[in-house]
Design a protein around this motif. Structure first.
Motif, PDB file in Angstrom:
ATOM      1  N   HIS A  41     -13.494   4.014  -2.407  1.00  0.00           N
ATOM      2  CA  HIS A  41     -13.571   5.441  -2.100  1.00  0.00           C
ATOM      3  C   HIS A  41     -14.819   6.168  -2.593  1.00  0.00           C
ATOM      4  CE1 HIS A  41      -9.615   4.691  -0.739  1.00  0.00           C
ATOM      5  NE2 HIS A  41      -8.960   4.964  -1.839  1.00  0.00           N
ATOM      6  N   SER A  86      -9.282  -0.128  -3.481  1.00  0.00           N
ATOM      7  CA  SER A  86      -9.542   1.273  -3.129  1.00  0.00           C
ATOM      8  C   SER A  86     -10.812   1.706  -3.841  1.00  0.00           C
ATOM      9  CB  SER A  86      -8.372   2.150  -3.581  1.00  0.00           C
ATOM     10  OG  SER A  86      -7.237   1.799  -2.846  1.00  0.00           O
ATOM     11  N   GLU A 135     -11.438  -0.355   0.603  1.00  0.00           N
ATOM     12  CA  GLU A 135     -10.948   0.817   1.325  1.00  0.00           C
ATOM     13  C   GLU A 135     -11.791   2.027   0.930  1.00  0.00           C
ATOM     14  OE1 GLU A 135      -6.298   0.384   1.245  1.00  0.00           O
ATOM     15  OE2 GLU A 135      -7.346  -0.700  -0.316  1.00  0.00           O
ATOM     16  N   ILE A 140     -11.740   6.043   1.871  1.00  0.00           N
ATOM     17  CA  ILE A 140     -11.249   7.227   2.585  1.00  0.00           C
ATOM     18  C   ILE A 140     -12.423   8.167   2.779  1.00  0.00           C
ATOM     19  CG2 ILE A 140      -9.674   9.204   2.532  1.00  0.00           C
ATOM     20  CD1 ILE A 140      -8.004   7.795   0.540  1.00  0.00           C
ATOM     21  N   GLY A 166       2.614   3.760  -5.560  1.00  0.00           N
ATOM     22  CA  GLY A 166       2.486   2.978  -6.790  1.00  0.00           C
ATOM     23  C   GLY A 166       1.250   2.103  -6.836  1.00  0.00           C
ATOM     24  N   SER A 185      -3.113  -3.995  -2.235  1.00  0.00           N
ATOM     25  CA  SER A 185      -4.172  -3.015  -2.472  1.00  0.00           C
ATOM     26  C   SER A 185      -4.096  -2.485  -3.902  1.00  0.00           C
ATOM     27  CB  SER A 185      -4.011  -1.845  -1.491  1.00  0.00           C
ATOM     28  OG  SER A 185      -4.921  -0.817  -1.793  1.00  0.00           O
ATOM     29  N   THR A 186      -5.221  -2.470  -4.571  1.00  0.00           N
ATOM     30  CA  THR A 186      -5.257  -1.950  -5.941  1.00  0.00           C
ATOM     31  C   THR A 186      -6.321  -0.864  -6.077  1.00  0.00           C
ATOM     32  OG1 THR A 186      -5.594  -2.471  -8.279  1.00  0.00           O
ATOM     33  CG2 THR A 186      -6.848  -3.778  -6.704  1.00  0.00           C
ATOM     34  N   TYR A 240      -8.721  10.475   6.347  1.00  0.00           N
ATOM     35  CA  TYR A 240      -7.888  11.080   5.303  1.00  0.00           C
ATOM     36  C   TYR A 240      -6.685  11.778   5.934  1.00  0.00           C
ATOM     37  CZ  TYR A 240      -6.508  13.999   1.353  1.00  0.00           C
ATOM     38  OH  TYR A 240      -5.797  14.594   0.343  1.00  0.00           O
ATOM     39  N   ASN A 241      -5.524  11.516   5.383  1.00  0.00           N
ATOM     40  CA  ASN A 241      -4.314  12.225   5.798  1.00  0.00           C
ATOM     41  C   ASN A 241      -4.141  13.421   4.891  1.00  0.00           C
ATOM     42  OD1 ASN A 241      -2.671  11.148   7.952  1.00  0.00           O
ATOM     43  ND2 ASN A 241      -2.598   9.280   6.725  1.00  0.00           N
ATOM     44  N   MET A 260       0.827  -1.212   0.000  1.00  0.00           N
ATOM     45  CA  MET A 260       0.000   0.000   0.000  1.00  0.00           C
ATOM     46  C   MET A 260       0.855   1.254   0.000  1.00  0.00           C
ATOM     47  SD  MET A 260      -3.103  -0.731   2.612  1.00  0.00           S
ATOM     48  CE  MET A 260      -4.143  -2.180   2.484  1.00  0.00           C
ATOM     49  N   GLY A 261       2.116   1.110  -0.364  1.00  0.00           N
ATOM     50  CA  GLY A 261       2.982   2.297  -0.434  1.00  0.00           C
ATOM     51  C   GLY A 261       2.776   2.995  -1.765  1.00  0.00           C
TER      52      GLY A 261
HETATM   53  N1  SAH Z   1      -2.214   2.234  -5.501  1.00  0.00           N
HETATM   54  C1  SAH Z   1      -2.813   1.316  -4.625  1.00  0.00           C
HETATM   55  C2  SAH Z   1      -1.995   1.032  -3.395  1.00  0.00           C
HETATM   56  C3  SAH Z   1      -1.296   2.199  -2.760  1.00  0.00           C
HETATM   57  S1  SAH Z   1      -2.322   3.426  -2.019  1.00  0.00           S
HETATM   58  C4  SAH Z   1      -4.202   1.769  -4.266  1.00  0.00           C
HETATM   59  O1  SAH Z   1      -4.550   2.889  -4.576  1.00  0.00           O
HETATM   60  O2  SAH Z   1      -4.936   0.957  -3.702  1.00  0.00           O
HETATM   61  C5  SAH Z   1      -2.866   2.612  -0.534  1.00  0.00           C
HETATM   62  C6  SAH Z   1      -4.120   3.201   0.054  1.00  0.00           C
HETATM   63  O3  SAH Z   1      -3.865   4.491   0.621  1.00  0.00           O
HETATM   64  C7  SAH Z   1      -5.217   3.378  -0.966  1.00  0.00           C
HETATM   65  O4  SAH Z   1      -6.444   2.925  -0.476  1.00  0.00           O
HETATM   66  C8  SAH Z   1      -5.214   4.872  -1.153  1.00  0.00           C
HETATM   67  O5  SAH Z   1      -6.414   5.317  -1.671  1.00  0.00           O
HETATM   68  C9  SAH Z   1      -4.906   5.355   0.241  1.00  0.00           C
HETATM   69  N2  SAH Z   1      -4.473   6.756   0.316  1.00  0.00           N
HETATM   70  C10 SAH Z   1      -3.847   7.485  -0.615  1.00  0.00           C
HETATM   71  N3  SAH Z   1      -3.653   8.753  -0.174  1.00  0.00           N
HETATM   72  C11 SAH Z   1      -4.179   8.818   1.066  1.00  0.00           C
HETATM   73  C12 SAH Z   1      -4.305   9.864   2.042  1.00  0.00           C
HETATM   74  N4  SAH Z   1      -3.816  11.066   1.825  1.00  0.00           N
HETATM   75  N5  SAH Z   1      -4.911   9.567   3.208  1.00  0.00           N
HETATM   76  C13 SAH Z   1      -5.386   8.319   3.460  1.00  0.00           C
HETATM   77  N6  SAH Z   1      -5.290   7.299   2.581  1.00  0.00           N
HETATM   78  C14 SAH Z   1      -4.700   7.548   1.396  1.00  0.00           C
END
Ligand code: SAH
Ligand code: SF4
Length: 355
Positions: A220, A218, A260, A262, A163, A195-196, A295-296, A160-161
């Motif tokens: 959302h 993801s 997921e 947010i 990419g 996570s995709t 949300y961050n 989940m980093g």
């Molecule tokens: N690209 C993949 C995996 C990396 S992101 C994806 O999008 O699933 C991992 C998770 O972090 C995803 O659910 C993404 O939507 C979430 N994410 C991205 N930016 C964020 C933020 N600012 N605050 C909280 N979650 C965030």
């Protein structure tokens, strides 16, 4: 540039030894040095003949990561910023959970999916990470534990980093096989989550891979309009297509999917959105659950802010009322930029200012 030997699955390592006129058992010895003793120089592999050490050194590097910054949060979360051999930066996060030590890995330098709320998507993808570069993130954290000497072990992985892992599918799969190998790091597939953002065709392919790795999507948003407005990828893979892939995955694997979500104030957190989400998941309630994520804040995306506690709770209660499994996720490392891509984008800005 020489590849990292971490990018070779056990079978590929054995094949390399055989192709190079060496005995197969040498592959086991090297594997042991890499994943049990966790050395970072071939010269430390003292039971190998000198010529073999030379050959390995000519062909491979071990650790492709150069640690630039380590930040420790009060809650024990550790964030690492690494530089790759071609000077690109990536980040990795360690989260101390009740059930174990969980590491969040990066799979690409930047991301082309370009979700409008995400720090990683601010920088276009420069390249995919190699499998070895993904494995090395796990070993860096494991070596950090080894140095501390209290026997901690990376037990869980979340992909989940930075990419989109399914946009780097083959390297992702090699990485999963290396870390899951029972004779090496032996991190259980059920302890790994990928996570995709919802590449539907890859979700189908993933359903057939045979590994028991968990899948998170993801989502959302509960409708195409909202989803397209925050996730460009929804134009190519709208909810209808995504849900067909989800159905296929559930049928094939009978394993749970995490969605997921947010919580973005006034964007996707209204009661009607919760109702729509419950409707979207109504025929798959047994095998799905929703993770409501705080949300961050990302300074470049100041149009978004975190939903209020009351709104999150109201949303959650609606899902529950409809029998949808949901959890409100606790957050980690808020004092150290733990959101995906934030440390990296900060460092890059700093470099721009100072260089
Ligand atoms: N690209 C993949 C995996 C990396 S992101 C994806 O999008 O699933 C991992 C998770 O972090 C995803 O659910 C993404 O939507 C979430 N994410 C991205 N930016 C964020 C933020 N600012 N605050 C909280 N979650 C965030
Ligand atoms: Fe890429 Fe995931 Fe960020 Fe979207 S949320 S830009 S897919 S890393």
């Amino acid at each position: 540039m020489k590849p990292s030997i971490y990018g070779l699955e056990k079978a590929a390592l054995e094949a390399w030894f055989i192709e190079n006129g060496e005995k197969k058992f040498r592959a086991n010895q090297v594997w042991e040095w890499l994943y049990h003793k966790r050395v970072i120089e071939f010269s430390e592999m003292t039971n190998l003949p000198k010529e073999l050490i030379n050959k390995l050194t000519e062909e491979f590097i071990i650790d492709p990561l150069n640690q630039v910054v380590v930040q420790e949060s009060k809650d024990g979360t550790v964030k690492y910023l690494f530089q790759l051999p071609d000077k690109h930066m990536i980040e990795t996060v360690l989260m101390r959970q009740e059930y174990g030590m969980s590491v969040c890995v990066t799979t690409q330098v930047g991301c082309n999916i370009g979700c409008t709320f995400c720090a990683s998507g601010l920088l276009k993808k420069s390249r995919d990470l190699t499998a070895g570069e993904i494995v090395a993130q796990i070993l860096s954290v494991q070596r950090y534990f080894d140095q501390q000497g209290n026997g901690d072990r990376v037990s869980h992985i979340v992909v989940m980093g930075i990419g989109e892992p399914f946009d780097n599918y083959d390297n992702l799969m090699t990485f999963l096989h290396v870390v899951n190998d029972g004779t090496g790091l032996a991190i259980g597939a059920r302890h790994i989550t990928v996570s995709t953002s919802g590449l539907a065709h890859k979700i189908k392919e993933f359903a057939e891979n045979g590994l028991q790795v968990n899948l998170a999507i993801s989502l959302h948003a509960p409708n195409n309009e909202v989803r397209t407005s925050i996730m460009r990828i929804n134009r190519n893979f709208p909810l209808e297509k995504l849900m067909l892939a989800v159905d296929y995955y559930l049928e094939q694997t009978n394993r749970r999917i995490t969605f997921e979500y947010i919580m973005l104030s006034h964007v996707n957190d209204r009661e009607e959105h919760a109702e729509q989400l419950a409707a979207l998941l109504k025929d798959k309630k047994k095998l799905t659950y929703v993770n409501l994520i705080p949300y961050n804040k990302v300074s470049e995306h100041d149009q978004y802010s975190r939903s209020s506690k009351a709104d999150v709770l109201a949303f959650y209660n609606i899902l529950k009322k409809h029998g949808v499994n949901a959890v409100i996720r606790k957050e980690f490392g808020t004092d150290i930029d733990a959101a995906c891509g934030q440390l990296r984008s900060k460092q890059i800005k700093k470099d721009k200012v100072t260089s």
